[in-house]
Design an enzyme around this catalytic site. Structure first.
Site, PDB file in Angstrom:
ATOM      1  N   GLU A 258      -0.768  -2.195  -7.345  1.00 30.52           N
ATOM      2  CA  GLU A 258      -0.134  -2.064  -8.664  1.00 30.52           C
ATOM      3  C   GLU A 258      -0.137  -3.432  -9.377  1.00 30.52           C
ATOM      4  O   GLU A 258      -0.482  -3.541 -10.540  1.00 30.52           O
ATOM      5  CB  GLU A 258       1.290  -1.556  -8.466  1.00 30.52           C
ATOM      6  CG  GLU A 258       1.885  -0.949  -9.704  1.00 30.52           C
ATOM      7  CD  GLU A 258       3.291  -0.448  -9.464  1.00 30.52           C
ATOM      8  OE1 GLU A 258       3.686  -0.314  -8.291  1.00 30.52           O
ATOM      9  OE2 GLU A 258       3.987  -0.210 -10.461  1.00 30.52           O
TER      10      GLU A 258
ATOM     11  N   ARG B 166       0.967   1.359  10.579  1.00 33.36           N
ATOM     12  CA  ARG B 166       1.425   2.616  11.192  1.00 33.36           C
ATOM     13  C   ARG B 166       0.264   3.485  11.657  1.00 33.36           C
ATOM     14  O   ARG B 166       0.430   4.343  12.532  1.00 33.36           O
ATOM     15  CB  ARG B 166       2.376   3.353  10.244  1.00 33.36           C
ATOM     16  CG  ARG B 166       3.720   2.652  10.137  1.00 33.36           C
ATOM     17  CD  ARG B 166       4.623   3.303   9.116  1.00 33.36           C
ATOM     18  NE  ARG B 166       4.135   3.157   7.771  1.00 33.36           N
ATOM     19  CZ  ARG B 166       4.390   2.126   6.967  1.00 33.36           C
ATOM     20  NH1 ARG B 166       5.165   1.155   7.388  1.00 33.36           N
ATOM     21  NH2 ARG B 166       3.891   2.069   5.760  1.00 33.36           N
TER      22      ARG B 166
HETATM   23  P1  AMP Z   1      -2.091   3.584  -0.988  1.00 33.67           P
HETATM   24  O1  AMP Z   1      -3.111   2.495  -0.793  1.00 33.67           O
HETATM   25  O2  AMP Z   1      -1.434   3.526  -2.336  1.00 33.67           O
HETATM   26  O3  AMP Z   1      -2.657   4.955  -0.681  1.00 33.67           O
HETATM   27  O4  AMP Z   1      -0.918   3.299   0.043  1.00 33.67           O
HETATM   28  C1  AMP Z   1      -1.051   3.684   1.364  1.00 33.67           C
HETATM   29  C2  AMP Z   1      -0.492   2.669   2.331  1.00 33.67           C
HETATM   30  O5  AMP Z   1       0.791   2.198   1.915  1.00 33.67           O
HETATM   31  C3  AMP Z   1      -0.314   3.294   3.709  1.00 33.67           C
HETATM   32  O6  AMP Z   1      -0.685   2.352   4.695  1.00 33.67           O
HETATM   33  C4  AMP Z   1       1.152   3.656   3.767  1.00 33.67           C
HETATM   34  O7  AMP Z   1       1.679   3.421   5.044  1.00 33.67           O
HETATM   35  C5  AMP Z   1       1.837   2.771   2.703  1.00 33.67           C
HETATM   36  N1  AMP Z   1       2.685   3.540   1.777  1.00 33.67           N
HETATM   37  C6  AMP Z   1       2.456   3.742   0.457  1.00 33.67           C
HETATM   38  N2  AMP Z   1       3.433   4.459  -0.105  1.00 33.67           N
HETATM   39  C7  AMP Z   1       4.313   4.746   0.877  1.00 33.67           C
HETATM   40  C8  AMP Z   1       5.551   5.491   0.935  1.00 33.67           C
HETATM   41  N3  AMP Z   1       6.079   6.106  -0.148  1.00 33.67           N
HETATM   42  N4  AMP Z   1       6.175   5.584   2.122  1.00 33.67           N
HETATM   43  C9  AMP Z   1       5.647   4.998   3.224  1.00 33.67           C
HETATM   44  N5  AMP Z   1       4.506   4.293   3.240  1.00 33.67           N
HETATM   45  C10 AMP Z   1       3.838   4.151   2.080  1.00 33.67           C
END
Ligand code: AMP
Length: 183
Positions: free
Chosen positions: A104, A67
């Site tokens: 996770e 995205r």
């Molecule tokens: P993180 O590495 O945990 O910060 O996750 C970020 C990535 O996962 C980004 O590319 C987001 O598009 C996706 N992502 C994580 N959690 C969500 C959520 N609750 N809703 C939409 N996209 C998410």
């Protein structure tokens, strides 16, 4: 539109749909497809980012799979600069550098073309994604930009899930801006 009003922020928030239990139980997925198909919301967001970042003397926007590609590519054309995709492992065709990060359960990897910024030391880059949760993806992507010897000027997100404290991890590498803080 350097700063969005509370009403404009709320309008953007209202244009994003919450999908409970996607992709698995307990996750509330922030669905931006309802922002993208609302041309008023999409344009408000992009006009805001254009106004803010035209002052930064940027040379490239790097977007995170997938995205981050949508917002990053739209912003790059508005600013008249190049766009660079940071992709999940195995998708980029030429020579890459790779960064592993913890999920996770297990690991994931992101890659960038080694010559993405045309080997220019100090090339001024903005990194962008739709959302920061734990920060793992953005930290790995930030490291890739730094590894190319470009200058990571700022990391930008449409949404920051503040309760997961991911922003603080990325801020150890570069300044962070989020349009919408989700409490
Ligand atoms: P993180 O590495 O945990 O910060 O996750 C970020 C990535 O996962 C980004 O590319 C987001 O598009 C996706 N992502 C994580 N959690 C969500 C959520 N609750 N809703 C939409 N996209 C998410």
């Amino acid at each position: 539109m350097e700063t969005l009003t509370k009403e404009q922020q709320q309008f953007l928030l209202d244009s994003i749909r919450d999908i409970p239990d996607f992709p698995k139980a307990g996750i509330v997925f922030k669905d931006i497809t309802t922002l993208l198909n609302n041309h008023v919301a999409f344009n408000l967001l992009m006009a805001h980012l254009e106004t803010k970042y035209k002052e930064y003397d940027l040379e490239y926007i790097a977007g995170i799979d997938s995205r981050g590609f949508i917002f990053g590519a739209a912003l790059a054309t508005r600013l008249g600069i190049g766009f660079v995709p940071i992709r999940k492992r195995g998708k980029l065709p030429s020579t890459t550098i790779c960064e592993k990060y913890e999920l996770e359960y297990g690991f994931d990897e992101v890659e960038i073309h080694i010559d993405a910024f045309k080997n220019k030391v100090g090339a001024r880059v903005l990194l962008i994604d739709d959302l920061i949760a734990t920060g793992g993806t953005a930290v790995a992507a930030s490291k890739l930009v730094v590894d190319t010897k470009a200058t990571l000027v700022e990391v930008c997100f449409l949404m920051n899930l503040t309760f997961l404290n991911g922003k603080e991890k990325v801020e150890k590498i570069a300044p962070v801006y989020s349009v919408l803080d989700i409490l």
